[in-house]
Design a protein around this motif. Structure first.
Motif, PDB file in Angstrom:
ATOM      1  N   ASP A 111       0.822  -1.207   0.000  1.00 45.03           N
ATOM      2  CA  ASP A 111       0.000   0.000   0.000  1.00 45.03           C
ATOM      3  C   ASP A 111       0.861   1.264   0.000  1.00 45.03           C
ATOM      4  OD1 ASP A 111       0.911  -0.764   2.485  1.00 45.03           O
ATOM      5  OD2 ASP A 111      -0.701   0.259   3.552  1.00 45.03           O
ATOM      6  N   ILE A 112       2.095   1.175   0.511  1.00 46.82           N
ATOM      7  CA  ILE A 112       2.961   2.364   0.511  1.00 46.82           C
ATOM      8  C   ILE A 112       3.272   2.791  -0.921  1.00 46.82           C
ATOM      9  CG2 ILE A 112       5.244   3.223   1.133  1.00 46.82           C
ATOM     10  CD1 ILE A 112       5.155   1.554   3.605  1.00 46.82           C
ATOM     11  N   GLY A 113       3.703   1.851  -1.727  1.00 45.51           N
ATOM     12  CA  GLY A 113       4.015   2.175  -3.115  1.00 45.51           C
ATOM     13  C   GLY A 113       2.792   2.615  -3.891  1.00 45.51           C
ATOM     14  N   ALA A 114       1.673   1.919  -3.708  1.00 43.46           N
ATOM     15  CA  ALA A 114       0.468   2.266  -4.457  1.00 43.46           C
ATOM     16  C   ALA A 114      -0.035   3.658  -4.099  1.00 43.46           C
ATOM     17  CB  ALA A 114      -0.612   1.218  -4.204  1.00 43.46           C
ATOM     18  N   GLU A 115      -0.053   3.966  -2.781  1.00 44.13           N
ATOM     19  CA  GLU A 115      -0.546   5.283  -2.362  1.00 44.13           C
ATOM     20  C   GLU A 115       0.392   6.397  -2.831  1.00 44.13           C
ATOM     21  OE1 GLU A 115      -3.305   6.140  -0.938  1.00 44.13           O
ATOM     22  OE2 GLU A 115      -4.093   4.105  -0.786  1.00 44.13           O
ATOM     23  N   LEU A 116       1.700   6.170  -2.756  1.00 38.53           N
ATOM     24  CA  LEU A 116       2.636   7.201  -3.184  1.00 38.53           C
ATOM     25  C   LEU A 116       2.542   7.432  -4.696  1.00 38.53           C
ATOM     26  CD1 LEU A 116       4.912   9.136  -2.471  1.00 38.53           C
ATOM     27  CD2 LEU A 116       6.534   7.262  -2.791  1.00 38.53           C
ATOM     28  N   VAL A 117       2.382   6.356  -5.445  1.00 37.97           N
ATOM     29  CA  VAL A 117       2.244   6.508  -6.901  1.00 37.97           C
ATOM     30  C   VAL A 117       0.958   7.245  -7.241  1.00 37.97           C
ATOM     31  CG1 VAL A 117       1.906   5.231  -9.053  1.00 37.97           C
ATOM     32  CG2 VAL A 117       3.689   4.520  -7.466  1.00 37.97           C
ATOM     33  N   ALA A 118      -0.129   6.926  -6.516  1.00 38.11           N
ATOM     34  CA  ALA A 118      -1.382   7.641  -6.754  1.00 38.11           C
ATOM     35  C   ALA A 118      -1.233   9.120  -6.426  1.00 38.11           C
ATOM     36  CB  ALA A 118      -2.491   7.009  -5.918  1.00 38.11           C
ATOM     37  N   LEU A 119      -0.491   9.425  -5.356  1.00 39.65           N
ATOM     38  CA  LEU A 119      -0.259  10.818  -4.985  1.00 39.65           C
ATOM     39  C   LEU A 119       0.522  11.558  -6.077  1.00 39.65           C
ATOM     40  CD1 LEU A 119      -0.884  12.502  -2.405  1.00 39.65           C
ATOM     41  CD2 LEU A 119       1.453  12.055  -1.685  1.00 39.65           C
ATOM     42  N   LEU A 120       1.572  10.909  -6.589  1.00 41.60           N
ATOM     43  CA  LEU A 120       2.369  11.537  -7.650  1.00 41.60           C
ATOM     44  C   LEU A 120       1.581  11.639  -8.957  1.00 41.60           C
ATOM     45  CD1 LEU A 120       5.797   9.785  -6.998  1.00 41.60           C
ATOM     46  CD2 LEU A 120       5.169  12.133  -6.438  1.00 41.60           C
ATOM     47  N   ASP A 121       0.729  10.660  -9.229  1.00 35.90           N
ATOM     48  CA  ASP A 121      -0.101  10.719 -10.428  1.00 35.90           C
ATOM     49  C   ASP A 121      -1.083  11.881 -10.355  1.00 35.90           C
ATOM     50  OD1 ASP A 121      -1.288  10.047 -12.836  1.00 35.90           O
ATOM     51  OD2 ASP A 121      -2.657   8.607 -11.927  1.00 35.90           O
ATOM     52  N   GLU A 122      -1.676  12.091  -9.174  1.00 38.80           N
ATOM     53  CA  GLU A 122      -2.582  13.224  -9.003  1.00 38.80           C
ATOM     54  C   GLU A 122      -1.840  14.543  -9.172  1.00 38.80           C
ATOM     55  OE1 GLU A 122      -5.701  14.989  -5.660  1.00 38.80           O
ATOM     56  OE2 GLU A 122      -4.570  13.137  -5.291  1.00 38.80           O
ATOM     57  N   GLU A 123      -0.622  14.585  -8.653  1.00 32.96           N
ATOM     58  CA  GLU A 123       0.173  15.799  -8.808  1.00 32.96           C
ATOM     59  C   GLU A 123       0.520  16.038 -10.272  1.00 32.96           C
ATOM     60  OE1 GLU A 123       3.955  17.740  -6.485  1.00 32.96           O
ATOM     61  OE2 GLU A 123       4.117  15.660  -7.137  1.00 32.96           O
ATOM     62  N   PHE A 124       0.813  14.973 -11.026  1.00 32.02           N
ATOM     63  CA  PHE A 124       1.114  15.107 -12.449  1.00 32.02           C
ATOM     64  C   PHE A 124      -0.090  15.635 -13.220  1.00 32.02           C
ATOM     65  CE2 PHE A 124       1.014  13.199 -16.704  1.00 32.02           C
ATOM     66  CZ  PHE A 124       2.198  13.670 -17.228  1.00 32.02           C
ATOM     67  N   ARG A 125      -1.278  15.143 -12.886  1.00 30.30           N
ATOM     68  CA  ARG A 125      -2.485  15.620 -13.560  1.00 30.30           C
ATOM     69  C   ARG A 125      -2.736  17.094 -13.248  1.00 30.30           C
ATOM     70  NH1 ARG A 125      -5.576  11.198 -15.367  1.00 30.30           N
ATOM     71  NH2 ARG A 125      -4.766   9.188 -14.630  1.00 30.30           N
ATOM     72  N   TYR A 126      -2.472  17.466 -12.002  1.00 29.53           N
ATOM     73  CA  TYR A 126      -2.648  18.876 -11.634  1.00 29.53           C
ATOM     74  C   TYR A 126      -1.685  19.760 -12.428  1.00 29.53           C
ATOM     75  CZ  TYR A 126      -1.962  23.130  -8.959  1.00 29.53           C
ATOM     76  OH  TYR A 126      -1.818  24.445  -8.601  1.00 29.53           O
ATOM     77  N   LEU A 127      -0.454  19.311 -12.570  1.00 25.49           N
ATOM     78  CA  LEU A 127       0.517  20.085 -13.325  1.00 25.49           C
ATOM     79  C   LEU A 127       0.148  20.166 -14.799  1.00 25.49           C
ATOM     80  CD1 LEU A 127       3.809  18.730 -11.704  1.00 25.49           C
ATOM     81  CD2 LEU A 127       2.777  20.972 -11.356  1.00 25.49           C
ATOM     82  N   GLN A 128      -0.520  19.148 -15.315  1.00 30.66           N
ATOM     83  CA  GLN A 128      -0.985  19.217 -16.694  1.00 30.66           C
ATOM     84  C   GLN A 128      -2.087  20.266 -16.860  1.00 30.66           C
ATOM     85  OE1 GLN A 128       0.025  17.554 -19.678  1.00 30.66           O
ATOM     86  NE2 GLN A 128       1.796  17.260 -18.343  1.00 30.66           N
TER      87      GLN A 128
END
Length: 1115
Positions: free
Chosen positions: A543-560
């Motif tokens: 869950d650590i990796g999955a949650e961190l990746v989801a967090l970074l993915d959300e940040e990437f979408r925001y930056l887009q």
């Protein structure tokens, strides 16, 4: 075994001859009566002449006879000089022994006058060359001098070695001349830095290794690699003497033991030096090869000077290797160990590093792949792993004790890090305030945002004093998180992962995820270590990796969504892409997710996405390109990126970013394509012996002198066999597989075969035309050579009367019109099959004109070619500026066929000159009539008149097209019905003329046409045409006009035929059918022209509205 015994027997026989001659030379019992000796000048001159020519077996008997019968005292010095010349011409072993016998005879008669002079001359001839003189020569001259010297000294050295064994050359009283030979060889080898004298040593050892070194051929030359130089030869000699009977006793040896040992040590030492030089040259050659390979990868080519230096080095190395192998076999010593490319640590690894293609070096591989397993350091119960067997109570107590000790240790460390924790808490408060401010600003319409809202603030613990700090798991986790920013090496981050595993809980994991997602944007150096930390825990805490990746993915979408904010979010974008890249290399980020992010950036390939793509490529592009599951998809995306990059405009900074990132990611992949891994050899196509024979005749044997022979052999084949026909068809329709200069021979061969197999020649012509058409439709760069050969072949087929000029002109027109809208190229307008910067069709036209242009120099064909050349100039000017080579080719081609033709400089002139031309008229209207080249001129006056009249009846050309800046082209004007009928009548007339031309035996009355005066007379009488009905007098009859010819004047008379007769019924039905077809054709053409005119008017109106162009209609 037999070969070794045979060598031993040969060596014994040679030893016996040497011993016998040595005894004769030592006896010196030659008693000659001077009164019986001949002193005539003629015989002495003849002897000197024979000795100068050669001392070999051819003159041996006569020379020995003359030595015994002539006085020779007055000619000793001259004989000593010519002896040296005769020695140099002794090449074989028999010649050498013959020379030794002659010299021995002279030595026995004149030991004091002849022998010292000869030995002095031999010593001078075997002297080493001067280093100063050689260094002054250029390398080529020096190599030639060395080669000449070695060839001259080789027979002299062999004869000197024999003379030392038979007692003529001696080192002292009762001593052999071994010392003298060793000294000569030492001088030659020690003063030879280029090893040019090495062949002399090889020649000496081949014949004299046994008497001078004491080496005997072993039974087997299987030499151990562990043998040391200087010891193996002795062991070999001893072993061999144990197997075979001893050749000689020590007393029978011709060379003393001491000299043999010294000689052997000298040769082995020299071999050791040669071996070291061979290893050095081998390494230099490998280094040069590596540098050449790097230069090829870097620039795509190897320059000529570098290539020549490499070839020269390779030649010298191969020569040295061959000499070293020869010495190894003669001295029975092992070859030196030559390092291979795989054994060198500094050798270039193309396509795959010594470790793996995914990583740049071993250190990086260990960082991303060698991840520790927590179960080796943490109990399974702490990790949540259920054991298959229950652990006993003692083990549980031990683990609890270890956990308690670990907690105590952490509590001790806590006191030391509370000050840092306090500072961290203050920083967290500031971060929280700034984040809250950003969240308030996000709702504002101006969109001025600096950080991302997906980076949640870390809630700090209340500042506690060290005395009041509790020792619970929460405080231990806080201390661990405070220690993470300082964990900047692999050992510290691995230890932090173990420490967190002991504090594992759902709340701790959530807190860790928030902390890892809130990395300061200026601390990108921590991201690889944090990614390793997550990868270590992710195996047991996914869950650590999955949650961190989801967090970074959300940040990437925001930056887009915030792509318009460039400078403020630049560091956030860098942190986001770097974090994702490192997690991707640890396989924490799913491959489909990172590829989707790359695709999102690629869809909007502009602005900040250019930086995003370059950072992703630099971070994980190499990994994705070399991984099996992502190589294909990511390679496709890279190709798409390169195509978009070439089509879009970027500033210099963006171009530099993309180029650096692309080549950093794909250099190893591209290098692997340049140097692919080993694979199975290519399977050669299996062909029958008959096919191989046919290919051999056409590809190898066919030449000007052998064409008749090839024709006879081809005619002898079984032409009824479909396999033979298929093989011949393949060979004759692929002119690009033979030499370009032999294409005309292939066409000549096709012409010769046409007389016996006309269907075969027709099929060849059809296939050639089909290949030309296919080349125009595909326009593939890799087939350009084939297309040039095919066009050349087509021209040669026309020269040998296998096709008419109509096909040649059709091909010429298709080369300049195919693929263009309405068959007319527009100036600098892109066409998918013929771009403005593609000049290959110009080359094809020049090749065809060079081949057949000189044939069109008179009559209608000349006019056709002139019309085509006018249009061809317009076609050339509609393209971009010609390259220099194409321009020269075009000038040479036109000058060869039309030297006085004026060339247009601008496209407006070419368009004005081309306004009255029609490609269809020039290419196919009357080409059959004029394209054939009959052997006899039988053109009728009537045909010529018909052609001229048909040209005069041609509809007038439309008004000249004014070339505007937009290069618009209006369609043709509407034609009236009368004009259409006129054109239709002209086509029918021309077709009838063509049929007359093709079939001379057709009855002249089948194509006869009424004279205008007779037709007018019949119309006045009420007849519609020659086949109209007439119902006068109540009888159904049909009027026919019978045309006869008396002299050159046609005559006609009327004939009444009953309407019920078969002739009348057939004629009437044919008339009705022709009228129906004519009306149908007229309706189709008129409907098409009306529809085309409506579309053009609509397009004209739309362009007029859009561009505001004023149009003046001319009535």
């Amino acid at each position: 075994m037999d070969s070794a015994l045979l060598k031993v027997d040969e060596e014994k026989a040679r030893h016996a001859k040497r011993v016998k001659l040595r005894e004769l030379n030592a006896a010196m019992d030659v008693h000659v009566e001077l009164s019986k000796l001949d002193s005539s000048l003629k015989r002495h001159t003849g002897l000197i002449k024979r000795m100068r020519q050669s001392l070999g077996t051819d003159h041996r008997d006569q020379i020995l006879k003359d030595i015994d019968s002539l006085s020779l005292e007055k000619y000793i010095d001259e004989i000593a000089g010519v002896t040296l010349e005769g020695i140099s011409r002794c090449k074989t072993e028999k010649d050498v022994w013959s020379a030794v016998e002659v010299i021995s005879a002279l030595h026995r008669r004149f030991p004091a006058a002849f022998t010292p002079t000869l030995i002095s001359s031999l010593s001078t001839a075997l002297a080493a060359p001067s280093r100063a003189a050689l260094s002054a020569l250029p390398p080529e001259q020096r190599e030639k001098e060395d080669s000449t010297r070695v060839s001259r000294q080789r027979p002299i050295l062999r004869i000197c070695s024999e003379l030392a064994l038979v007692g003529i050359i001696t080192d002292g009283q009762k001593r052999s001349g071994g010392e003298w030979i060793m000294k000569v060889l030492r001088e030659l080898l020690s003063n030879d830095p280029t090893l040019s004298s090495l062949p002399l040593l090889s020649t000496f050892l081949k014949s004299y290794s046994r008497p001078y070194l004491g080496l005997t051929p072993p039974q087997s030359k299987q030499i151990s690699a562990e043998a040391e130089p200087g010891t193996l030869s002795s062991a070999t000699t001893n072993a061999t003497q144990g197997e075979f009977p001893a050749l000689l006793n020590e007393g029978e040896e011709l060379v003393q033991q001491e000299i043999r040992d010294r000689f052997k040590r000298m040769c082995e030492g020299y071999f050791d030096s040669v071996s070291k030089k061979l290893v050095i040259e081998h390494k230099r050659l490998q280094d040069q090869d590596r540098r050449n390979h790097e230069a090829y990868i870097r620039s795509g080519e190897i320059f000529e000077d570098r290539q020549q230096a490499y070839e020269k080095m390779t030649k010298g190395y191969e020569k040295l290797l061959a000499s070293c192998q020869t010495l190894s076999e003669l001295l029975y010593l092992p070859m030196p160990s030559l390092p291979t490319v795989s054994q060198k640590s500094d050798s270039i690894q193309i396509g795959a590093n010594a470790v793996s293609g995914k990583w740049e070096d071993e250190e990086e591989r260990r960082f991303f792949e060698d991840i520790q397993d927590l179960k080796d350091f943490v109990p399974k119960s702490v990790l949540g792993i259920e054991s298959e067997e229950k652990e006993d109570k003692e083990a549980t107590e031990e683990r609890e004790r270890a956990l308690k000790e670990k907690a105590d240790a952490e509590a001790k460390k806590l006191e030391e890090e509370l000050e840092g924790l306090k500072l961290d808490g203050d920083q967290a408060n500031g971060k929280k305030d700034s984040t809250a401010e950003v969240e308030m600003q996000e709702g504002e319409p101006d969109g001025t945002i600096t950080p991302t809202p997906t980076s949640p603030a870390k809630v700090p613990s209340p500042p506690l004093s060290p005395q009041l700090a509790p020792q619970g798991p929460s405080q231990l986790l806080t201390a661990l998180l405070a220690r993470l920013p300082d964990a900047t090496n692999r050992a510290m981050i691995d230890q932090a992962a173990i420490d967190f595993a002991f504090l594992n809980s759902k709340a701790a994991r959530k807190r860790l995820i928030k902390f890892l997602g809130a990395v300061p944007k200026n601390r990108t150096d921590l991201l690889p270590h944090y990614a390793r930390f997550v990868a270590t825990l992710n195996r047991y805490m996914p869950d650590i990796g999955a949650e961190l990746v989801a967090l970074l993915d959300e940040e990437f979408r925001y930056l887009q969504r915030k792509k318009n904010v460039v400078k403020e979010l630049a560091e956030v974008r860098l942190k986001n892409t770097t974090y994702l890249s490192n997690l991707t290399k640890f396989c924490v980020v799913p491959s489909h997710l990172i590829l989707h992010m790359f695709k999102v950036c690629l869809d909007d390939f502009s602005g900040t996405n250019v930086e995003n793509i370059s950072m992703l490529l630099e971070g994980c592009g190499r990994f994705l390109l070399r991984s099996d599951d992502t190589r294909e998809r990511f390679g496709t995306m890279l190709e798409l990126m390169r195509r978009k990059q070439s089509m879009q405009h970027f500033d210099q900074r963006q171009i530099l970013l993309l180029e650096n990132a692309y080549y950093q990611a794909s250099l190893s992949y591209l290098a692997e394509q340049c140097n692919p891994p080993e694979r199975a050899p290519r399977q050669e196509k299996e062909r029958t012996p008959l096919e191989l024979f046919i290919r051999h005749l056409i590809y190898d044997v066919l030449a000007k002198k052998t064409i008749d022979k090839v024709l006879k052999l081809l005619r002898k084949l079984d032409w009824d066999d479909p396999i033979v026909q298929r093989a011949l068809h393949k060979v004759f329709t692929k002119p690009w597989k033979i030499k370009y200069s032999n294409v005309n021979l292939l066409a000549m061969l096709t012409y010769d075969l046409q007389r016996y197999h006309p269907a075969f020649a027709i099929s060849v012509v059809d296939q050639v035309l089909e290949d030309i058409r296919r080349g125009l439709e595909q326009n593939v760069y890799s087939t350009n050579q084939r297309r040039v050969a095919t066009i050349k072949y087509l021209g040669e087929l026309y020269i040998y009367r296998l096709l008419g000029s109509s096909l040649v002109f059709d091909t010429l027109w298709s080369l300049v019109t195919f693929g263009h809208p309405e068959g007319r190229p527009l100036p600098r307008q892109p066409c998918p099959l013929d771009m403005p910067n593609d000049f290959f069709r110009v080359r094809l036209v020049c090749v065809l004109l060079d081949t057949v242009g000189m044939c069109f120099d008179r009559g209608t064909q000349k006019r056709k070619l002139d019309n085509f050349l006018v249009f061809f100039q317009y076609y050339v000017l509609s393209k971009e500026d010609l390259p220099m080579d194409v321009d020269f080719m075009l000038s040479d081609s036109i000058e060869a066929i039309r030297p006085k033709m004026s060339m247009y400089k601008i496209i407006e002139e070419a368009a004005a000159a081309n306004a009255g031309l029609s490609t269809g008229e020039d290419s196919g209207e009357d080409s059959d009539e004029e394209g054939e080249r009959p052997q006899q001129e039988e053109d009728d006056d009537g045909d010529t008149t018909g052609q001229e009249s048909s040209n005069e009846d041609r509809a007038p050309s439309p008004d000249a097209v004014i070339v505007l800046s937009t290069q618009e082209r209006l369609g043709p004007t509407e034609e009236a019905v009368a004009d259409f009928e006129k054109e239709l009548a002209k086509i029918i007339t021309d077709s009838s003329a063509e049929s007359r031309k093709l079939d001379k035996k057709t009855a002249w009355w089948d194509s006869a046409v009424l004279a205008p005066n007779l037709r007018k007379k019949r119309v006045e009488e009420g007849d519609v045409d020659a086949g109209g009905d007439n119902n006068s007098d109540g009888n159904a009859v049909m009027h026919f006009t019978v045309i006869t010819k008396r002299g050159s004047k046609p005559q006609s008379r009327h004939l009444l035929v009953p309407a019920e007769s078969a002739l009348a019924v057939h004629t009437r039905s044919a008339q009705l059918q022709d009228k129906v077809e004519q009306q149908h054709l007229k309706r189709l053409v008129l409907d098409y022209e009306q529809r085309e005119e409506a579309e053009e008017m609509k397009a004209l109106e739309s362009r007029t509205k859009a561009g505001g162009i004023k149009i003046r209609y001319v009535g």
